[in-house]
Design a protein around this motif. Structure first.
Motif, short mmCIF file in Angstrom:
data_model
loop_
_atom_site.label_atom_id
_atom_site.label_comp_id
_atom_site.label_asym_id
_atom_site.label_seq_id
_atom_site.Cartn_x
_atom_site.Cartn_y
_atom_site.Cartn_z
N LEU A 1 73.89 71.91 34.62
CA LEU A 1 74.20 70.48 34.57
C LEU A 1 74.78 70.02 35.91
O LEU A 1 75.71 70.64 36.44
CB LEU A 1 75.20 70.25 33.43
CG LEU A 1 75.36 68.82 32.93
CD1 LEU A 1 74.02 68.26 32.45
CD2 LEU A 1 76.38 68.78 31.80
N ARG A 2 74.25 68.92 36.47
CA ARG A 2 74.65 68.50 37.82
C ARG A 2 76.14 68.15 37.92
O ARG A 2 76.73 68.25 38.98
CB ARG A 2 73.79 67.32 38.28
CG ARG A 2 74.05 66.02 37.51
CD ARG A 2 73.07 64.95 37.87
NE ARG A 2 73.08 64.66 39.30
CZ ARG A 2 72.20 63.87 39.90
NH1 ARG A 2 71.23 63.30 39.19
NH2 ARG A 2 72.28 63.62 41.17
N SER A 3 76.69 67.71 36.79
CA SER A 3 78.11 67.31 36.84
C SER A 3 79.06 68.50 36.68
O SER A 3 80.27 68.37 36.82
CB SER A 3 78.39 66.27 35.76
OG SER A 3 78.01 66.80 34.51
N ALA A 4 78.47 69.68 36.37
CA ALA A 4 79.34 70.85 36.21
C ALA A 4 79.79 71.35 37.58
O ALA A 4 79.17 71.03 38.60
CB ALA A 4 78.57 71.95 35.48
N THR B 1 69.99 70.07 36.17
CA THR B 1 69.49 69.03 35.26
C THR B 1 70.52 67.92 35.09
O THR B 1 71.71 68.11 35.34
CB THR B 1 69.19 69.63 33.87
OG1 THR B 1 70.39 70.22 33.37
CG2 THR B 1 68.10 70.68 33.94
N CYS B 2 70.02 66.77 34.65
CA CYS B 2 70.95 65.68 34.31
C CYS B 2 71.39 65.88 32.87
O CYS B 2 70.96 66.84 32.20
CB CYS B 2 70.27 64.33 34.50
SG CYS B 2 68.93 64.08 33.35
N ASP B 3 72.18 64.96 32.33
CA ASP B 3 72.70 65.22 30.99
C ASP B 3 71.64 65.11 29.90
O ASP B 3 71.86 65.51 28.77
CB ASP B 3 73.93 64.35 30.69
CG ASP B 3 73.64 62.88 30.90
OD1 ASP B 3 72.46 62.56 31.17
OD2 ASP B 3 74.58 62.06 30.82
N ARG B 4 70.45 64.58 30.23
CA ARG B 4 69.37 64.59 29.24
C ARG B 4 68.46 65.81 29.42
O ARG B 4 67.35 65.86 28.90
CB ARG B 4 68.57 63.30 29.31
CG ARG B 4 69.28 62.14 28.58
CD ARG B 4 68.58 60.84 28.76
NE ARG B 4 68.46 60.52 30.18
CZ ARG B 4 67.35 60.07 30.76
NH1 ARG B 4 66.27 59.86 30.05
NH2 ARG B 4 67.32 59.82 32.05
N ASN B 5 68.93 66.75 30.22
CA ASN B 5 68.22 68.01 30.45
C ASN B 5 66.92 67.85 31.24
O ASN B 5 65.98 68.61 31.08
CB ASN B 5 67.95 68.73 29.12
CG ASN B 5 67.81 70.24 29.30
OD1 ASN B 5 68.25 70.78 30.33
ND2 ASN B 5 67.19 70.91 28.37
N ARG C 1 61.92 67.40 29.44
CA ARG C 1 63.14 68.21 29.43
C ARG C 1 62.87 69.63 29.91
O ARG C 1 61.82 70.21 29.61
CB ARG C 1 63.75 68.23 28.02
CG ARG C 1 64.44 66.92 27.68
CD ARG C 1 65.17 67.05 26.38
NE ARG C 1 64.23 67.24 25.29
CZ ARG C 1 63.93 66.31 24.39
NH1 ARG C 1 64.52 65.15 24.45
NH2 ARG C 1 63.06 66.55 23.45
#
Ligand SMILES: Nc1ncnc2c1ncn2[C@@H]1O[C@H](COP(=O)(O)OP(=O)(O)OP(=O)(O)O)[C@@H](O)[C@H]1O
Ligand SMILES: [Mg+2]
Length: 433
Positions: free
Chosen positions: A289-292, A312-316, A375
């Motif tokens: 996840l990019r925000s991790a 990935t973004c939060d929608r995978n 996805r």
């Protein structure tokens, strides 16, 4: 947990009056020819064992006379096996009395044959209603159910025509509608599409796969055609002389054929045009996840040694890629997207390897494989593609870069497609990294 619908264990079928003597000879190690010479009994099935899971299309394949139809017909006991066990939803089919058997057959099975055997003097709707009529379903209800089955197979508007007014392909669809109308959730199909010309046949195969996904049918499909078996996408049970010589997913059989018989079956198949990227994809490592942060993500990587990870973004959806080195060099809590390279080559899981080769050639790190909704499902590297093309054993397991963790394969069309990123051990073949 995979839900097993059918379990066939050590089933033997000997045709002829001397089946009992034949069975004794078989048990003592005699072969088909000797048994035939000594007793006149014909060995149709020789200790066959396999199982079929809910929502799976299992293809029983083999040359003419290998025992495919005999096997299929033993499942609903149109043929009585000589010995062995067949359980359907836990019920031992081989010991059911006549009345219970008829009831069980009606409740569980729809059957489609190669020669669709529509009644010529009945309309399509009346033909499709037939199974319901036998069950004593009321006239209105059976008409409604027949019409929806007819619509489902793309024959809407043809219900009041007679079989002779339909093409062979349409008649085959009507045969399928008849099996679907009874709403049995196990379909037994014997060379159901063999009489069709290649284009219509492919269309029917696609339609069957679509129907199976939509209606979660469990299907045992007999075919002598490897191309058809691969296209249907489920596991294959390959038979020779009444025995199973190999069973597994198409890619396992293609890349690791056991014995000359299987090798001859697969030798003319172009692996790159049948293996889909979804089947080839390494499902592990997961998308990051990019925000991790690198600090959170790093422990997840364990001892996997893949060089590139998909971000990935939060929608995978894949949004970029990141190297293991970049992650290793940054153990802070900031989001990893500042370390990633934006943009990533993607290809659909349903595409065959061949179509992705040019892209793969220019992407040394591999391409991200996505499902129909875009996805992320896994990664395909050049090494994986090359091994599949070389037809070497283990081609479909993992890239060289991988560590020693085990990976449980997940494939499209398998019952657990929806949970492709959370493998369920035991339900799928396991490959070692
Ligand atoms: N009723 C029967 N009596 C005697 N032998 C039989 C009978 N039915 C099948 N057999 C024999 O059992 C073996 C398996 O036959 P089966 O019909 O199951 O093969 P198959 O794989 O379905 O072949 P095909 O592709 O030609 O339909 C063959 O040797 C066949 O001759
Ligand atoms: Mg047959």
């Amino acid at each position: 947990m995979t839900n097993e619908r059918i379990r066939v264990e050590n089933v033997v079928k000997l045709f002829g009056d001397n089946a009992a003597t034949g069975l004794a000879l078989l048990t003592s190690g005699k072969g088909k020819d000797e048994i035939h010479d000594e007793t006149g009994a014909v060995l149709g099935l020789d200790n066959v064992s396999f199982s079929v899971n809910e929502g799976e299309i299992l293809v029983v394949m083999g040359l003419s006379g290998s025992g495919k139809s005999t096997m299929l017909r033993c499942i609903n006991r149109l043929i009585d096996p000589t010995s062995g066990s067949i359980k359907v939803d836990g019920t031992e089919v081989t010991t059911l009395n006549h009345r219970d058997l008829l009831e069980f057959r009606r409740a569980k099975f729809g059957m489609v044959f190669q020669h669709f055997a529509l009644f010529p003097n009945r309309t399509i709707a009346e033909n499709v209603e037939y199974g319901l009529e036998v069950q004593g379903v009321s006239r209105t209800e059976r008409r409604n159910r027949a019409l929806s089955a007819i619509e489902l197979v793309g024959l809407k508007g043809w219900d009041s025509r007679y079989p002779s007014q339909l093409s062979g392909g349409m008649q085959q669809r009507a045969g399928l509608a008849r099996a679907l109308a009874v709403d049995a959730d196990i379909l037994l199909m014997d060379e159901a599409f063999s009489a069709l010309d290649p284009l219509i046949r492919r269309e029917m195969q696609d339609e069957l796969v679509a129907l199976q996904r939509k209606m979660k049918k469990t299907i045992v499909f007999v075919s002598h055609d490897l191309d058809e078996a691969i296209h249907l996408g489920g596991r294959i049970v390959l038979m020779k002389d009444g025995r199973i010589v190999q069973q597994g997913y198409p890619e396992e059989i293609l890349t690791n054929p056991q014995g000359d018989y299987v090798r001859r079956f697969v030798e003319n198949i172009d692996v790159s045009s049948v293996i889909t990227l979804g089947r080839l994809a390494l499902r592990d490592p997961p998308g990051l996840l990019r925000s991790a942060s690198a600090r959170d993500v790093f422990p997840q990587l364990g001892n996997r040694k893949t060089d590139i990870y998909i971000v990935t973004c939060d929608r995978n959806m894949p949004v970029g890629r990141i190297t293991r080195d970049a992650l290793a060099g940054s153990s802070d809590g900031a989001p990893i997207d500042r370390l990633m390279q934006s943009g990533v080559a993607t290809a659909k899981a349903s595409d065959v390897l061949k179509t992705a080769l040019p892209r793969l050639a220019s992407e040394p790190g591999g391409i991200a494989i996505v499902d129909d909704d875009g996805r992320y499902v896994g990664i395909v590297t050049q090494a994986m593609a090359l091994r599949a093309l070389a037809g070497t054993a283990g081609a479909i397991d993992t890239p060289d870069e991988s560590g020693d963790a085990s990976w449980t394969g997940q494939f499209p069309n398998s019952p657990s497609t929806d949970t492709a990123t959370t493998p369920s051990p035991g339900s799928q073949p396991t490959f070692r990294m």
